[in-house]
Write an enzyme that holds these catalytic residues in place. Structure first.
Site, PDB file in Angstrom:
ATOM      1  N   GLU A   1      -2.516   0.660  13.334  1.00 39.78           N
ATOM      2  CA  GLU A   1      -3.606   1.128  12.527  1.00 39.78           C
ATOM      3  C   GLU A   1      -4.909   0.692  13.326  1.00 39.78           C
ATOM      4  O   GLU A   1      -5.826   1.589  13.308  1.00 39.78           O
ATOM      5  CB  GLU A   1      -3.652   0.375  11.365  1.00 39.78           C
TER       6      GLU A   1
ATOM      7  N   GLU B   1       0.903  -1.125   0.087  1.00 37.18           N
ATOM      8  CA  GLU B   1       0.004   0.087   0.104  1.00 37.18           C
ATOM      9  C   GLU B   1       1.013   1.209   0.070  1.00 37.18           C
ATOM     10  O   GLU B   1       1.139   1.971  -1.110  1.00 37.18           O
ATOM     11  CB  GLU B   1      -0.911   0.075   1.378  1.00 37.18           C
TER      12      GLU B   1
END
Length: 919
Positions: free
Chosen positions: A763, A487
């Protein structure tokens, strides 16, 4: 007397290669002496030297010392100037109470040099070679070597100036006569290549051979330009499928004349011994393919080994030299330990989750032997390396041995997010002093540290430290969401919520303002809708999906940058992007608020959401979107006013008020109850100033406090609510609840990851579950700065320091001690100088050691030419018992302090707890 310790130009990191003909000038003051206070500038004097001309002299009556106008005629491309400054100021002597006025000493000379300001200044063209995938289109491009030999004219005598202007379609390292040029990593950096392409300016005078042969050489790999980007398999060749370099060397002789060497058809190229180099998958280096002294003069090669190059079209993107500092190696770490997994794999543990790569000082293996290094952030549930959260990223660097010693090997064109490294094919322990032989190189945009915080609670200090590490790891050329998996993209929502923390911790104005230019460029191609990630490489996945909070970055972040820097140019440049978003991009319903049929990310990653449904939040997404719409519309009105656009300011102010009224009708009962009755809903309504009556504010305060107690002080908010909930509690005199939430360490909470050994921000609150296993969700990163936005509350409320005037000309000093904390210190290096606020609580005790009184001791440092508004709320009812305006200097106060009852109690249903309240 105040003294000038540094002079800078625009938001530029060095002054070499400024992309501006009339660079504004700023200067920073040193701290003033103990006996001096209220120092204020009244005028400044500038000496300016340009070439061989006479010194220019300017005296300006002004109190401004930040971003003052360029005093002379505009500079030309390549032109150099030197500036020195002194200022006249007045101050008061604390002992005599007399006022004095005098000039400071002159600053040191500061150099500024323009870059190539026009495309016509370029004579270089992009050159490429026959690099191609080894077997089929879905494979990476092999890096290439480029080189060109040259000799300077004999008439030069000696070199007066030598500059290399260079960029690449890919990422590059450049060499002159075998010596590396600069210390940049992953240059030229990642921009929206279709619109803007960065180039670097290097001073190479010390590398030039005057009377003899020279060689300029460059190695180029695919980087972000041609490499695979994105998740779910990603996509290759988003910007192009040819690696290229564009280099222009200019050497000025002391006797006159200019020598040019530019990339053209006369150069040669050769495949690199780096077979593949990918951001996600890592680098494969084949030492058997070593090309010897390829980057030095005298390299001899057989005809046919080095191939001709071909010319590509000149970039259509705007070429610019960045203000932001480059990506560099900023720190090196040694492994803390080495151990074996249950299956016998060798693991290096560096003790810190970081972003970077390995450096092996020396390794000798048999010919054809292969050693690989696999990187990961955590160990897995089975005791093996935890690679599952990497998804499709392999994160493996591999070396194939030639049989000769390999000295100081490190991958050149990739980076990894890791704490642990699995070594296959070699046992580092066979090397003497193995800990000194292996290093982890920490890599990120080399931003100057500006803000610091420390308090009496070690876990809170660790939380702040983790946020700094996460910012470092994710500020690599652009602000990314995560640095380890497939990502690593510039998600707009993450930096929108983290912006105030980012601009306090590091001088990120240049980097973020340039990234905002990319946002505006990408937005212009999508009918006013900013992409969710910038640079936009997900258009084939999510084309033109408007989203509140994420897309609102085009308004909120420029404002944050303006508050931190005082730079109106940022607002002016981004203003069309702001109005385009409001007037074209937002998808509205019949009432002018958001279309309720558009699904919103809104309170993304609500901790109650299932692992595989991160968008399943307890707060209505359209409510969040509409709250933000009312807020950003009013914010644009304020921005328009700052820019002198009064007609537009009136228009957007009226619209903002209208949207607030619509929000009331749609979501808020007259009593103040809000639809959904969630922590996020109440927090947004409080912080964004949407509630219209004291009754509604009282109700919202009560309901928010009740929801916090019911949640047992654990986090119950996602992306929208988490950055503002502690501020909402603080603004409604629930400071003790805010501290109780901060200090909670059960999952989900800010301190829970600390109890699980986190060294960066996760996260998910439960990226590692309480049983020690890794969260099963596909999105499980251990380095994600967004939830670290809580540090902004630490700076402003616990530490008590925030700007009142854009650029920190005036600051609010308002520490609010609470919880079990007994002291805190916060400091900030502004463009004016050093701000510092330190407080501690001193307790008087009787003979039985019972506390009889508490005193709040406050020490404040205000930099020259600045002022502070000091407000101390030290009473139980939240009232102010100290309010004072002070000028620059060192100040101290001692005032009585009355703490709230501690700890506050949580609320539990009687059916699970007959006592109803639990601690």
């Amino acid at each position: 007397m105040a003294e000038i310790i540094s002079v800078r130009f625009e938001q530029h990191h060095s002054g070499l290669g400024v992309q501006c003909a009339a660079p504004r000038i700023s200067w920073t003051f040193s701290p003033i002496g103990e006996s001096i206070c209220n120092w204020e500038q009244s005028q400044y004097e500038i000496f300016l030297s340009r070439g061989t001309g006479p010194l220019a002299h300017f005296i300006v009556q002004s109190a401004e010392s930040s971003l003052v106008p360029w005093p002379s005629t505009p500079l030309q491309s390549r032109e150099q100037a030197r500036v020195r400054v002194r200022v006249c100021g007045s101050w008061m002597d604390k002992e005599t109470r007399c006022t004095y006025s005098d000039w400071s000493a002159w600053s040191s000379w500061a150099a500024v040099e323009c870059s190539l300001l026009s495309p016509q200044d370029w004579i270089a063209v992009p050159i490429s070679g026959l690099s191609a995938p080894s077997s089929h289109e879905d494979e990476p491009l092999r890096p290439l070597f480029f080189r060109k030999e040259f000799v300077l004219p004999t008439t030069f005598g000696s070199v007066r100036r030598a500059r290399l202007y260079i960029t690449a379609f890919g990422v590059y390292w450049a060499y002159l006569n075998g010596r590396r040029i600069g210390d940049h990593e992953m240059a030229p950096g990642w921009t929206s290549y279709h619109y803007r392409l960065a180039y670097q300016v290097f001073d190479v005078e010390s590398l030039i051979t005057v009377n003899g042969d020279n060689v300029l050489s460059v190695e180029v790999a695919e980087g972000w330009y041609a490499g695979r980007l994105g998740f779910g398999g990603g996509k290759r060749y988003i910007y192009g499928d040819k690696l290229a370099v564009m280099a222009q060397l200019e050497v000025d002789g002391l006797a006159g004349g200019r020598f040019h060497l530019a990339s053209d058809l006369s150069w040669k190229c050769h495949p690199s011994p780096v077979i593949t180099s990918e951001i996600y998958n890592g680098e494969l280096y084949d030492a058997r393919a070593w090309v010897g002294d390829w980057n030095q003069h005298g390299h001899r090669y057989v005809d046919g080994d080095w191939e001709a190059v071909f010319v590509l079209d000149f970039p259509r993107a705007r070429l610019y030299a960045p203000n932001a500092p480059p990506v560099r190696i900023t720190e090196t770490l040694s492994p803390e330990k080495i151990f074996e997994t249950p299956t016998g794999r060798i693991i290096l543990d560096f003790g810190q989750n970081l972003v970077g790569k390995l450096l092996i000082h020396s390794i000798t293996l048999p010919v054809n032997a292969r050693v690989s290094f696999t990187h990961a952030e955590v160990m897995g549930d089975d005791g093996e390396l935890g690679t599952r959260p990497l998804r499709g990223a392999q994160s493996v660097d591999t070396v194939i041995s030639s049989g000769q010693p390999l000295i100081d090997w490190s991958p050149n064109f990739t980076f990894h997010g890791f704490r642990f490294v699995q070594v296959d094919g070699w046992d580092p322990r066979t090397q003497q002093s193995w800990q000194k032989n292996i290093r982890a190189l920490v890599i990120h945009t080399d931003l100057k540290r500006t803000g610091r915080f420390e308090c009496s609670n070690l876990a809170v200090n660790k939380l702040h430290q983790n946020a700094c590490w996460s910012m470092r790891g994710n500020f690599l050329s652009i602000p990314t969401d995560c640095p380890q998996r497939d990502e690593r993209l510039g998600w707009t929502g993450d930096i929108q919520v983290f912006g105030p923390s980012a601009t306090f911790l590091y001088d990120s104005i240049g980097m973020l303002s340039e990234w905002m230019e990319d946002v505006a460029c990408e937005q212009s191609a999508h009918n006013g809708i900013p992409p969710l990630v910038v640079p936009n490489i997900l258009d084939h996945v999510w084309p033109s999906i408007p989203q509140a909070l994420w897309d609102d970055v085009v308004i909120i972040l420029p404002w944050v940058l303006y508050l931190a820097s005082g730079d109106r140019n940022i607002l002016n440049r981004q203003y069309p992007s702001m109005t385009s978003w409001l007037d074209q991009g937002v998808r509205r319903g019949k009432d002018g608020l958001w279309d309720p049929d558009i699904w919103q990310l809104s309170d993304w990653l609500d901790p109650q959401a299932p692992a595989d449904e991160p968008g399943d939040c307890r707060t209505n997404g359209t409510l969040v979107a509409d709250a933000y719409l009312a807020h950003v519309t009013s914010l644009v009105a304020e921005i328009a006013s700052v820019l002198g656009r009064e007609t537009e300011s009136v228009h957007y102010r009226s619209e903002g008020q209208h949207f607030r009224a619509l929000f009331h009708d749609k979501y808020i009962a007259p009593s103040g109850l809000i639809v959904g009755d969630s922590q996020t809903a109440y927090s947004l309504a409080i912080v964004l100033g949407i509630l219209s009556t004291q009754r509604q504010l009282d109700t919202a305060s009560h309901q928010l406090a009740a929801r916090v107690r019911m949640a047992k002080f654990r986090v119950a908010t996602g992306f929208a609510g988490t950055p503002v909930i502690l501020r909402a509690l603080t603004e409604t005199n629930n400071i003790s609840l805010a501290y109780r939430m901060l200090l909670e360490d059960r999952c989900p909470s800010w301190l829970y990851p600390i109890t699980m050994g986190a060294t960066t921000i996760w996260e998910r609150w439960d990226s590692i579950l309480p049983n020690g296993s890794i969260n099963t969700g596909e999105m499980t990163s251990f380095n994600h700065y967004a939830l670290g936005s809580v540090v902004n509350w630490l700076h402003e409320t616990v530490g008590g320091l925030r700007p009142l005037e854009a650029g920190w000309k005036t600051a609010l000093v308002c520490p609010q001690p609470g919880g079990s904390l007994t002291h805190a210190t916060v400091s900030y290096e502004s463009v004016y100088g050093h701000w510092s606020c330190h407080w501690k609580l001193l307790s008087d005790r009787d003979q039985d050691e019972a506390v009889t009184a508490v005193t709040l001791c406050l020490d404040l440092v205000v930099p020259p030419n600045c002022r502070a508004v000091v407000k101390i709320r030290a009473a139980e009812d939240g009232s102010t018992n100290l309010e004072e305006n002070v000028g620059s200097g060192k100040h101290q106060w001692k005032i009585p302090f009355y703490a709230w009852p501690w700890p506050p109690l949580a609320t539990a249903p009687f059916i699970t707890n007959p006592r109803q309240n639990i601690t």
